[in-house]
Enzyme design. Structure first.
Site, PDB file in Angstrom:
ATOM      1  N   LYS A 150       0.857  -1.188   0.000  1.00 20.02           N
ATOM      2  CA  LYS A 150       0.000   0.000   0.000  1.00 20.02           C
ATOM      3  C   LYS A 150       0.896   1.241   0.000  1.00 20.02           C
ATOM      4  CE  LYS A 150      -1.587   2.888   2.999  1.00 20.02           C
ATOM      5  NZ  LYS A 150      -1.702   4.100   2.186  1.00 20.02           N
ATOM      6  N   GLY A 162       7.248   5.658   7.895  1.00 23.75           N
ATOM      7  CA  GLY A 162       6.323   6.774   8.076  1.00 23.75           C
ATOM      8  C   GLY A 162       6.498   7.403   9.439  1.00 23.75           C
ATOM      9  N   SER A 163       5.396   7.855  10.000  1.00 17.24           N
ATOM     10  CA  SER A 163       5.476   8.632  11.246  1.00 17.24           C
ATOM     11  C   SER A 163       5.629   7.724  12.468  1.00 17.24           C
ATOM     12  CB  SER A 163       4.215   9.479  11.402  1.00 17.24           C
ATOM     13  OG  SER A 163       3.087   8.642  11.520  1.00 17.24           O
ATOM     14  N   VAL A 180       2.084   6.322  13.944  1.00 18.73           N
ATOM     15  CA  VAL A 180       1.503   5.204  13.194  1.00 18.73           C
ATOM     16  C   VAL A 180       2.408   3.969  13.333  1.00 18.73           C
ATOM     17  CG1 VAL A 180       0.886   4.367  10.894  1.00 18.73           C
ATOM     18  CG2 VAL A 180       0.235   6.669  11.591  1.00 18.73           C
ATOM     19  N   GLY A 181       3.704   4.185  13.254  1.00 22.30           N
ATOM     20  CA  GLY A 181       4.648   3.058  13.357  1.00 22.30           C
ATOM     21  C   GLY A 181       4.505   2.311  14.669  1.00 22.30           C
ATOM     22  N   GLU A 197      10.693   2.099   9.913  1.00 21.35           N
ATOM     23  CA  GLU A 197      11.605   3.241   9.731  1.00 21.35           C
ATOM     24  C   GLU A 197      10.772   4.484   9.953  1.00 21.35           C
ATOM     25  OE1 GLU A 197      14.672   3.222   9.636  1.00 21.35           O
ATOM     26  OE2 GLU A 197      15.035   1.123   9.135  1.00 21.35           O
ATOM     27  N   CYS A 231      13.472  11.875   6.198  1.00 21.23           N
ATOM     28  CA  CYS A 231      13.702  11.486   7.593  1.00 21.23           C
ATOM     29  C   CYS A 231      15.168  11.665   7.954  1.00 21.23           C
ATOM     30  CB  CYS A 231      13.230  10.061   7.856  1.00 21.23           C
ATOM     31  SG  CYS A 231      13.946   8.878   6.741  1.00 21.23           S
ATOM     32  N   GLN A 275       0.607  19.079   5.516  1.00 22.01           N
ATOM     33  CA  GLN A 275       2.023  19.200   5.875  1.00 22.01           C
ATOM     34  C   GLN A 275       2.420  20.676   5.953  1.00 22.01           C
ATOM     35  OE1 GLN A 275       4.069  16.524   6.756  1.00 22.01           O
ATOM     36  NE2 GLN A 275       5.411  18.169   7.425  1.00 22.01           N
ATOM     37  N   GLU A 335      10.334  16.460  15.183  1.00 26.21           N
ATOM     38  CA  GLU A 335      10.504  16.409  13.730  1.00 26.21           C
ATOM     39  C   GLU A 335       9.455  17.315  13.078  1.00 26.21           C
ATOM     40  OE1 GLU A 335       9.532  12.717  11.547  1.00 26.21           O
ATOM     41  OE2 GLU A 335      11.495  12.966  10.609  1.00 26.21           O
TER      42      GLU A 335
HETATM   43  N1  LIG Z   1      10.309   8.645   8.263  1.00 32.60           N
HETATM   44  C1  LIG Z   1       9.793   8.992   7.126  1.00 32.60           C
HETATM   45  O1  LIG Z   1      10.341   8.682   6.095  1.00 32.60           O
HETATM   46  C2  LIG Z   1       8.520   9.739   7.101  1.00 32.60           C
HETATM   47  C3  LIG Z   1       8.056  10.410   8.202  1.00 32.60           C
HETATM   48  N2  LIG Z   1       6.895  11.076   8.148  1.00 32.60           N
HETATM   49  C4  LIG Z   1       6.459  11.832   9.342  1.00 32.60           C
HETATM   50  O2  LIG Z   1       5.089  11.613   9.554  1.00 32.60           O
HETATM   51  C5  LIG Z   1       4.364  12.831   9.542  1.00 32.60           C
HETATM   52  C6  LIG Z   1       2.989  12.605   8.973  1.00 32.60           C
HETATM   53  O3  LIG Z   1       3.079  12.101   7.650  1.00 32.60           O
HETATM   54  P1  LIG Z   1       2.051  11.016   7.186  1.00 32.60           P
HETATM   55  O4  LIG Z   1       2.061  10.843   5.744  1.00 32.60           O
HETATM   56  O5  LIG Z   1       0.725  11.358   7.767  1.00 32.60           O
HETATM   57  O6  LIG Z   1       2.682   9.690   7.837  1.00 32.60           O
HETATM   58  P2  LIG Z   1       1.925   8.362   8.181  1.00 32.60           P
HETATM   59  O7  LIG Z   1       2.723   7.605   9.159  1.00 32.60           O
HETATM   60  O8  LIG Z   1       0.514   8.664   8.498  1.00 32.60           O
HETATM   61  O9  LIG Z   1       1.896   7.594   6.773  1.00 32.60           O
HETATM   62  C7  LIG Z   1       2.824   6.610   6.346  1.00 32.60           C
HETATM   63  C8  LIG Z   1       2.069   5.451   5.677  1.00 32.60           C
HETATM   64  O10 LIG Z   1       1.281   4.776   6.663  1.00 32.60           O
HETATM   65  C9  LIG Z   1      -0.088   4.742   6.257  1.00 32.60           C
HETATM   66  N3  LIG Z   1      -0.937   4.756   7.445  1.00 32.60           N
HETATM   67  C10 LIG Z   1      -1.486   5.823   8.081  1.00 32.60           C
HETATM   68  N4  LIG Z   1      -2.215   5.420   9.146  1.00 32.60           N
HETATM   69  C11 LIG Z   1      -2.124   4.072   9.182  1.00 32.60           C
HETATM   70  C12 LIG Z   1      -2.646   3.074  10.042  1.00 32.60           C
HETATM   71  N5  LIG Z   1      -3.413   3.389  11.088  1.00 32.60           N
HETATM   72  N6  LIG Z   1      -2.352   1.770   9.803  1.00 32.60           N
HETATM   73  C13 LIG Z   1      -1.567   1.432   8.763  1.00 32.60           C
HETATM   74  N7  LIG Z   1      -1.044   2.338   7.898  1.00 32.60           N
HETATM   75  C14 LIG Z   1      -1.309   3.633   8.105  1.00 32.60           C
HETATM   76  C15 LIG Z   1      -0.217   5.978   5.380  1.00 32.60           C
HETATM   77  O11 LIG Z   1      -1.392   5.921   4.602  1.00 32.60           O
HETATM   78  P3  LIG Z   1      -2.044   7.218   3.920  1.00 32.60           P
HETATM   79  O12 LIG Z   1      -1.163   8.376   4.139  1.00 32.60           O
HETATM   80  O13 LIG Z   1      -2.142   6.820   2.523  1.00 32.60           O
HETATM   81  O14 LIG Z   1      -3.373   7.380   4.548  1.00 32.60           O
HETATM   82  C16 LIG Z   1       1.077   5.905   4.612  1.00 32.60           C
HETATM   83  O15 LIG Z   1       1.004   4.935   3.597  1.00 32.60           O
HETATM   84  C17 LIG Z   1       5.249  13.770   8.747  1.00 32.60           C
HETATM   85  O16 LIG Z   1       4.980  15.091   9.029  1.00 32.60           O
HETATM   86  C18 LIG Z   1       6.605  13.321   9.175  1.00 32.60           C
HETATM   87  O17 LIG Z   1       6.922  13.921  10.417  1.00 32.60           O
HETATM   88  C19 LIG Z   1       6.141  11.073   7.006  1.00 32.60           C
HETATM   89  C20 LIG Z   1       6.538  10.435   5.877  1.00 32.60           C
HETATM   90  C21 LIG Z   1       7.800   9.720   5.834  1.00 32.60           C
HETATM   91  O1  LIG Z   2      18.263  10.641   2.568  1.00 32.88           O
HETATM   92  C1  LIG Z   2      17.971   9.711   1.836  1.00 32.88           C
HETATM   93  O2  LIG Z   2      18.579   9.486   0.783  1.00 32.88           O
HETATM   94  C2  LIG Z   2      16.868   8.756   2.220  1.00 32.88           C
HETATM   95  C3  LIG Z   2      15.866   9.407   3.108  1.00 32.88           C
HETATM   96  C4  LIG Z   2      14.710   8.566   3.409  1.00 32.88           C
HETATM   97  O3  LIG Z   2      14.715   7.388   3.188  1.00 32.88           O
HETATM   98  C5  LIG Z   2      13.500   9.152   3.990  1.00 32.88           C
HETATM   99  O4  LIG Z   2      13.448  10.355   4.182  1.00 32.88           O
HETATM  100  O5  LIG Z   2      12.537   8.376   4.227  1.00 32.88           O
END
Ligand SMILES: NC(=O)C1=CN([C@@H]2O[C@H](COP(=O)(O)OP(=O)(O)OC[C@H]3O[C@@H](n4cnc5c(N)ncnc54)[C@H](OP(=O)(O)O)[C@@H]3O)[C@@H](O)[C@H]2O)C=CC1
Ligand SMILES: O=C(O)CCC(=O)C(=O)O
Length: 480
Positions: free
Chosen positions: A175, A228-229, A232-233, A250, A284, A331, A383
């Protein structure tokens, strides 16, 4: 919207429509709709897992040459189409075109790398402590893997989860983030023609609260890999641990970038600019926490502000643009909220802080630098995930190191110095999964481990040959 193309889910080797489609909009130009993408429901997620489960026994024992050939084919096509896919990525996520093309190339190379890994799988043969008995240690695939990916790397992150999962003999249900389904759909379309049996790879698009949760709670899921965040993680980890499902996370970072008195000022300013603002700070591995020793502090701040003023913010596809838009309205609101918090906390706004007007309606934000911050401020600890950074003054290296490590995260940590002694000490004592010496905290290779410590990561590392720790399980065989 009449001529907007619709894109379906890919389940059991078939394109499957839905009664709901979601528009994918360009954050550089809100009038530009890239396409409408199918929203899967829990029933379709279940069908995808059932198909993957059926496909697994044959895929787990598929010839390694055929498996490698299929992955190689995907990598070669992604690389050949890097400009076209880079344009799609820049349109849906807002990275500048050169950054987007670079990310597509990274994804292509990841598939090629893991094509090679199919052939490099090795085990161990040992002697037993019992005379006449032999011991073999081998790796086997886990089964069906659920992959959940974020919006900030729409093609590289799906690639670095899909490719190792398939290379090591697993089947996949993925997904992508609902904000940017286009690149993952493009990977699925390439995979659909690359020689994988039906059911080995499945794409289910839609919201995290529905499709993501259905993946995590699927009866047939053997492991979940998530980026992701933090919030959620952690929820995903709890659900997986409760059921004994293997999980890899991650998540965030608040990556420190130290600048010491002996640093080359030009190098320091350039790499801090890269770390904080390129890719709109939406990485990240970005650094929004710049820690500078007092002997160079004033010169650094002055040069940094001058450098930031030269950054061109604008539409991702426009030539000469350095920083594209923020990915979404939500965002952007988060970034602006943190800018207000920084002001209220008493950090001094040296530049930026406001939205930027461009020729198109998009989520443009000026690169923002707070200075004279202190380490307990929320802008120093949380963050932000946007083009917002802050600078803190410290006395010396020891204070800088202590401050760098004083965080709940531990993904990437950087130092800018000409002192071999301090660089070596930092390499050993930085509490982070990745250490950068005279390099930006962001920007990593695809063939070496990626991941962090403390609140940034959970479970085995991603990427390179270390990826096998997550995507395989170990078997010990005794032979009498
Ligand atoms: N470490 C990283 O690489 C990232 C960190 N972030 C951080 O997270 C914050 C919010 O970003 P956001 O996009 O909302 O991040 P999320 O953690 O919400 O999203 C990451 C993924 O998880 C999915 N998701 C959301 N809720 C659930 C759930 N309850 N169960 C399973 N999967 C779920 C999302 O789906 P969908 O969005 O499609 O609904 C998306 O595919 C950012 O501001 C940033 O601080 C965000 C992106 C990447
Ligand atoms: O800095 C990079 O090249 C990777 C960063 C990354 O994986 C992320 O932001 O989720």
């Amino acid at each position: 919207m009449a001529d907007v193309q619709r894109y379906d889910n890919y389940i059991d080797g078939q394109w499957v429509g839905s009664d709901r489609y979601q528009a994918n909009t360009n954050p550089s130009d809100l009038s530009d709709v890239i396409g409408e993408y199918a929203q899967a429901d829990a029933g379709q997620v279940e069908q995808a897992f059932a198909a993957a489960r059926r496909a697994f026994p044959a895929w787990a024992t598929f010839g390694i040459q055929a498996r490698a050939d299929a992955l190689e084919k995907v990598g070669v096509e992604i690389l050949a189409r890097r400009e076209e896919l880079g344009t799609l990525l820049a349109r849906e996520e807002g990275k500048t075109l050169p950054e987007a093309i670079g990310e597509v190339a990274r994804a292509g190379n990841i598939f090629k790398y893991f094509a090679g890994e199919c052939l490099r799988q090795a085990g161990e043969t040992l002697q037993s402590v019992r005379p006449g008995v032999g011991v073999e240690v081998t790796r086997e695939p886990l089964g069906v893997i659920g992959l959940i990916t974020p919006w900030n790397f729409p093609i590289a992150i799906p690639a670095w989860k899909i490719a190792p999962a398939l290379a090591f003999g697993n089947c996949v249900v993925i997904k992508p983030a609902d904000l940017v389904p286009g690149c993952a759909w493009a990977i699925a379309e390439i995979i659909s023609r690359a020689g994988f049996p039906a059911g080995v790879f499945n794409l289910v698009m839609g919201r995290g609260r529905e499709v993501g949760e259905a993946i995590v709670n699927a009866r047939d899921v053997d492991a979940v890999s998530f980026t992701g965040s933090v919030g959620v993680g952690r929820g995903i980890a709890q659900a997986c641990v409760a059921r004994g499902t293997k999980v890899q996370l991650e998540m965030g970072g608040k990556n420190p970038q130290i600048v010491l008195d002996d640093a080359d000022l030009k190098v320091a300013v350039e790499l801090c600019t890269q770390s904080a603002f390129y890719s709109t700070g939406q990485r990240c591995t970005a650094s929004s926490r710049i820690i500078v020793t007092e002997g160079i502090y004033d010169r650094f701040v002055e040069a940094m502000v001058e450098r930031i003023k030269k950054i061109k913010v604008g539409p991702a596809l426009e030539q000469g643009v350095d920083v594209g838009p923020v990915v979404s309205e939500a965002q952007l609101e988060q970034d602006l909220r943190y800018i207000e918090i920084g002001k209220q906390e008493g950090a001094r706004l040296a530049c930026g802080g406001e939205r930027v007007k461009c020729g198109t309606e998009g989520y443009f934000l000026a690169p923002t630098l707070f200075v004279d911050s202190n380490p307990s401020m929320r802008v120093s600890r949380e963050e932000i995930f946007g083009p917002v950074a802050n600078v803190v003054k410290v006395k010396d290296y020891d204070e800088a190191l202590a401050m760098a490590n004083d965080t709940e995260f531990g993904l990437s940590a950087g130092i800018c110095t000409t002192s071999l002694k301090h660089a070596n000490h930092f390499k050993r004592h930085a509490q982070a999964g990745m250490v950068m010496i005279n390099l930006p905290t962001a920007g990593v290779d695809y063939h070496v481990p990626f991941g962090g410590r403390k609140g940034s990561s959970y479970g085995p590392r991603e990427q390179g040959r270390y990826a096998q720790e997550f995507y395989t399980t170990v078997k010990t065989t005794y032979i009498g």
